[in-house]
Design a protein around this motif. Structure first.
Motif, PDB file in Angstrom:
ATOM      1  N   ARG A  45       0.846  -1.205   0.000  1.00 45.41           N
ATOM      2  CA  ARG A  45       0.000   0.000   0.000  1.00 45.41           C
ATOM      3  C   ARG A  45       0.875   1.248   0.000  1.00 45.41           C
ATOM      4  O   ARG A  45       0.538   2.249  -0.638  1.00 45.41           O
ATOM      5  CB  ARG A  45      -0.921  -0.026   1.227  1.00 45.41           C
ATOM      6  CG  ARG A  45      -1.771   1.218   1.374  1.00 45.41           C
ATOM      7  CD  ARG A  45      -2.801   1.346   0.249  1.00 45.41           C
ATOM      8  NE  ARG A  45      -3.315   2.702   0.171  1.00 45.41           N
ATOM      9  CZ  ARG A  45      -3.136   3.516  -0.859  1.00 45.41           C
ATOM     10  NH1 ARG A  45      -2.464   3.117  -1.919  1.00 45.41           N
ATOM     11  NH2 ARG A  45      -3.634   4.724  -0.843  1.00 45.41           N
ATOM     12  N   GLY A  46       2.004   1.195   0.694  1.00 44.97           N
ATOM     13  CA  GLY A  46       2.919   2.333   0.692  1.00 44.97           C
ATOM     14  C   GLY A  46       3.487   2.597  -0.690  1.00 44.97           C
ATOM     15  O   GLY A  46       3.604   3.751  -1.131  1.00 44.97           O
ATOM     16  N   LEU A  47       3.829   1.528  -1.403  1.00 46.34           N
ATOM     17  CA  LEU A  47       4.349   1.680  -2.759  1.00 46.34           C
ATOM     18  C   LEU A  47       3.306   2.321  -3.669  1.00 46.34           C
ATOM     19  O   LEU A  47       3.622   3.206  -4.467  1.00 46.34           O
ATOM     20  CB  LEU A  47       4.763   0.307  -3.302  1.00 46.34           C
ATOM     21  CG  LEU A  47       5.307   0.279  -4.727  1.00 46.34           C
ATOM     22  CD1 LEU A  47       6.556   1.128  -4.851  1.00 46.34           C
ATOM     23  CD2 LEU A  47       5.593  -1.161  -5.163  1.00 46.34           C
ATOM     24  N   ARG A  48       2.059   1.896  -3.528  1.00 46.74           N
ATOM     25  CA  ARG A  48       1.003   2.494  -4.354  1.00 46.74           C
ATOM     26  C   ARG A  48       0.829   3.972  -4.039  1.00 46.74           C
ATOM     27  O   ARG A  48       0.624   4.796  -4.931  1.00 46.74           O
ATOM     28  CB  ARG A  48      -0.310   1.738  -4.139  1.00 46.74           C
ATOM     29  CG  ARG A  48      -0.273   0.302  -4.637  1.00 46.74           C
ATOM     30  CD  ARG A  48      -1.640  -0.353  -4.551  1.00 46.74           C
ATOM     31  NE  ARG A  48      -1.542  -1.777  -4.866  1.00 46.74           N
ATOM     32  CZ  ARG A  48      -1.667  -2.750  -3.985  1.00 46.74           C
ATOM     33  NH1 ARG A  48      -1.915  -2.469  -2.719  1.00 46.74           N
ATOM     34  NH2 ARG A  48      -1.557  -4.006  -4.337  1.00 46.74           N
ATOM     35  N   ALA A  49       0.887   4.304  -2.747  1.00 45.30           N
ATOM     36  CA  ALA A  49       0.726   5.714  -2.363  1.00 45.30           C
ATOM     37  C   ALA A  49       1.832   6.575  -2.969  1.00 45.30           C
ATOM     38  O   ALA A  49       1.576   7.686  -3.446  1.00 45.30           O
ATOM     39  CB  ALA A  49       0.727   5.840  -0.837  1.00 45.30           C
ATOM     40  N   LEU A  50       3.063   6.067  -2.969  1.00 44.00           N
ATOM     41  CA  LEU A  50       4.171   6.827  -3.558  1.00 44.00           C
ATOM     42  C   LEU A  50       3.977   7.004  -5.066  1.00 44.00           C
ATOM     43  O   LEU A  50       4.365   8.030  -5.624  1.00 44.00           O
ATOM     44  CB  LEU A  50       5.493   6.113  -3.288  1.00 44.00           C
ATOM     45  CG  LEU A  50       6.036   6.204  -1.857  1.00 44.00           C
ATOM     46  CD1 LEU A  50       7.318   5.407  -1.725  1.00 44.00           C
ATOM     47  CD2 LEU A  50       6.291   7.659  -1.469  1.00 44.00           C
ATOM     48  N   ASN A  51       3.379   6.021  -5.709  1.00 44.30           N
ATOM     49  CA  ASN A  51       3.170   6.122  -7.152  1.00 44.30           C
ATOM     50  C   ASN A  51       1.966   6.971  -7.516  1.00 44.30           C
ATOM     51  O   ASN A  51       1.770   7.300  -8.686  1.00 44.30           O
ATOM     52  CB  ASN A  51       3.037   4.722  -7.759  1.00 44.30           C
ATOM     53  CG  ASN A  51       4.383   4.065  -7.991  1.00 44.30           C
ATOM     54  OD1 ASN A  51       5.061   4.351  -8.968  1.00 44.30           O
ATOM     55  ND2 ASN A  51       4.779   3.201  -7.084  1.00 44.30           N
ATOM     56  N   GLU A  52       1.135   7.321  -6.528  1.00 41.17           N
ATOM     57  CA  GLU A  52      -0.022   8.187  -6.761  1.00 41.17           C
ATOM     58  C   GLU A  52       0.236   9.625  -6.323  1.00 41.17           C
ATOM     59  O   GLU A  52      -0.587  10.504  -6.575  1.00 41.17           O
ATOM     60  CB  GLU A  52      -1.234   7.638  -5.997  1.00 41.17           C
ATOM     61  CG  GLU A  52      -1.715   6.271  -6.482  1.00 41.17           C
ATOM     62  CD  GLU A  52      -2.696   5.628  -5.513  1.00 41.17           C
ATOM     63  OE1 GLU A  52      -2.976   6.233  -4.457  1.00 41.17           O
ATOM     64  OE2 GLU A  52      -3.174   4.519  -5.813  1.00 41.17           O
ATOM     65  N   ALA A  53       1.369   9.881  -5.678  1.00 41.68           N
ATOM     66  CA  ALA A  53       1.609  11.177  -5.033  1.00 41.68           C
ATOM     67  C   ALA A  53       1.919  12.280  -6.043  1.00 41.68           C
ATOM     68  O   ALA A  53       2.630  12.065  -7.024  1.00 41.68           O
ATOM     69  CB  ALA A  53       2.752  11.058  -4.038  1.00 41.68           C
ATOM     70  N   ASP A  54       1.377  13.472  -5.768  1.00 41.33           N
ATOM     71  CA  ASP A  54       1.786  14.680  -6.486  1.00 41.33           C
ATOM     72  C   ASP A  54       2.907  15.387  -5.731  1.00 41.33           C
ATOM     73  O   ASP A  54       3.813  15.956  -6.336  1.00 41.33           O
ATOM     74  CB  ASP A  54       0.603  15.643  -6.633  1.00 41.33           C
ATOM     75  CG  ASP A  54      -0.523  15.063  -7.459  1.00 41.33           C
ATOM     76  OD1 ASP A  54      -0.245  14.545  -8.551  1.00 41.33           O
ATOM     77  OD2 ASP A  54      -1.689  15.107  -7.010  1.00 41.33           O
ATOM     78  N   VAL A  55       2.808  15.346  -4.403  1.00 42.80           N
ATOM     79  CA  VAL A  55       3.786  16.027  -3.536  1.00 42.80           C
ATOM     80  C   VAL A  55       4.181  15.056  -2.422  1.00 42.80           C
ATOM     81  O   VAL A  55       3.318  14.403  -1.834  1.00 42.80           O
ATOM     82  CB  VAL A  55       3.203  17.318  -2.922  1.00 42.80           C
ATOM     83  CG1 VAL A  55       4.218  17.979  -1.992  1.00 42.80           C
ATOM     84  CG2 VAL A  55       2.762  18.283  -4.008  1.00 42.80           C
TER      85      VAL A  55
END
Length: 475
Positions: free
Chosen positions: A234-244
């Motif tokens: 889930r952390g990896l997905r969040a990093l790949n969805e981040a704008d900032v």
């Protein structure tokens, strides 16, 4: 040969599998999942196929292949292992304009069965044209990690709202912009938490203001101790969805390298005794970017809720009406101990573990030293390298034996990890000798002596004599 991708609607349609062995069973299972009416033709069946036949899930044509078996099916799968029979099936199927798959024979097959990532109703199919199935399976394994399971729930919700969306946004370009904003908003996070009603409400508000401003959100993400392999999916997905990405100084470059390439990275440098960015400034940055419709990741070393001020940041976000979620990380006590070969609990030596911080003199004065000095427990001390003398003095002064083992784990889980061991009696001197610096976790207790015998990662522990530490554990 270039294949044309095609997803077949087989619900209620007849499909023939020739072959009743393990491969035929596997093919039949996939077809049943797709709702097909499956017939298996073979002299014998596996026990599972036989059970399915007796239960009426499949029809069994007992005996050797006969031409009339091809009179009804829409598709045919040949899975007998008999190449001569396969050639006959292919020729007869071609004459009837039936698509046929011959297992492990791409040249004879008129369709391939791909490797599948199932996020029903979303399906991702990977094909190597039948020439490198292992490669297709490896790609599927990677995609399984990257594609959030919540995508299926999102697709189901959007299917229910499709008419409403098309009526509100008849223009294709406008719908495309809406879907992009939806994917960037909080709906997926709400579905992930099982809150479909709220997700629908958010989507309806977004649809009602389809030309309005984007909706921002914040993810509090634990980066773990440094090894990028310890980051959660889930952390990896969040990093790949981040704008900032607002990240602490101690977040490793390897973890940051996993983030979306075009994400804006802002270091909010915080470490013991050296706060370049105040907590108030971090709050302001989260608010600024989320209010601008950005997907913000607040990336912290370890876990956000273990000495990471994650609670304060959530309180601030809630107060300002910013959508948020929390993705835990592996905290330093767990990771550093594991990578140093130190079990935090052990039925012979420690029945409990305490996580404490020695961040400053004020926090040291609030600790329950009589309780911390008790035997048969493990202390994991965060941010304590500048207070080692005080820690030793307080523990020994409240009854902890000076012979109690310690392990200082510097840069735990990273390539440059060092483990320094000894006893409370020489804790300060050992740390000075080896010039221990932050980040380092201090582990105190009988289990720390096991670092010498159970070490598996990086260089061997420094400092204590293995024989002496083993005797300390035995004592």
């Amino acid at each position: 040969m270039k294949l044309y991708p095609l997803f077949a609607e087989l619900s209620g349609r007849h499909v023939l599998v020739v072959g009743g062995g393990a491969v035929g069973e596997r093919k039949a299972a996939g077809l049943l999942d797709a709702g097909a009416r499956v017939t298996v033709g073979a002299p014998e069946l596996t026990p599972t196929l036989r059970q399915w036949a007796e239960a009426g899930r499949i029809r069994w044509l007992a005996g050797r292949f006969d031409d009339h078996w091809l009179d009804e099916p829409w598709l045919v799968i040949a899975a007998t292992g008999d190449s001569t029979l396969h050639a006959r099936i292919v020729a007869l199927a071609e004459a009837r304009r039936l698509f046929v798959n011959v297992v492990d024979d791409a040249e004879r097959s008129s369709f391939q069965v791909p490797a599948v990532v199932d996020r029903a109703p979303v399906t991702i199919a990977i094909s190597s044209g039948g020439h490198a199935p292992m490669l297709a399976r490896m790609l599927r394994e990677r995609l399984e990690l990257l594609v959030d399971p919540v995508i299926g729930s999102l697709a189901s919700m959007l299917a229910d709202m499709r008419g409403q969306i098309r009526a509100r946004l008849p223009d294709l370009a406008a719908r495309r912009r809406f879907y992009q904003r939806l994917l960037e908003g909080p709906a997926q996070g709400l579905l992930r938490r099982g809150q479909r009603g709220l997700a629908e409400a958010v989507t309806e508000r977004l649809l009602a203001s389809a030309d309005g401003a984007a909706v921002g959100s914040v993810v509090l993400l634990g980066a773990g101790p440094g090894d990028p392999g310890l980051l959660t999916l889930r952390g990896l997905r969040a990093l790949n969805e981040a704008d900032v990405i607002l990240h602490d100084r101690l977040v490793s470059t390897e973890v940051l390298a996993l983030a979306r390439r075009d994400a804006e990275r802002i270091e909010v440098a915080k470490q013991a005794g050296n706060h370049h960015t105040t907590q108030g400034q971090i709050h302001a940055l989260m608010l600024q970017h989320a209010a601008a419709g950005k997907r913000v990741v607040r990336l912290k070393g370890g876990d956000p809720f273990v000495f990471g001020r994650g609670g304060e940041e959530l309180e601030f976000l809630r107060e300002h009406g910013i959508a948020y979620e929390v993705v835990p990380g592996i905290t330093a006590a767990l990771a550093c101990a594991a990578y140093a070969g130190v079990p935090l609990t052990h039925r012979d030596h420690a029945q409990s573990v305490r996580l404490v911080t020695a961040h400053c003199q004020g926090s040291i004065d609030t600790l329950d030293w009589p309780a911390l000095a008790q035997e048969r427990q493990t202390l994991a001390v965060y941010m304590g390298t500048s207070e080692l003398a005080v820690i030793r003095q307080r523990l020994i002064g409240h009854g902890r034996a000076a012979s109690t083992p310690f392990a200082l784990v510097e840069n735990g889980s990273r390539a440059e990890q060092r483990v320094i061991t000894g006893t409370l009696a020489n804790l300060v001197e050992r740390a000075a000798t080896y010039r221990v610096s932050s980040p380092a976790l201090l582990i105190i207790g009988e289990v720390a002596a096991l670092a010498h015998t159970l070490a598996w990662f990086g260089t061997p522990p420094l400092g204590a004599d293995p024989v002496a530490t083993s005797e300390a554990v035995a004592a």
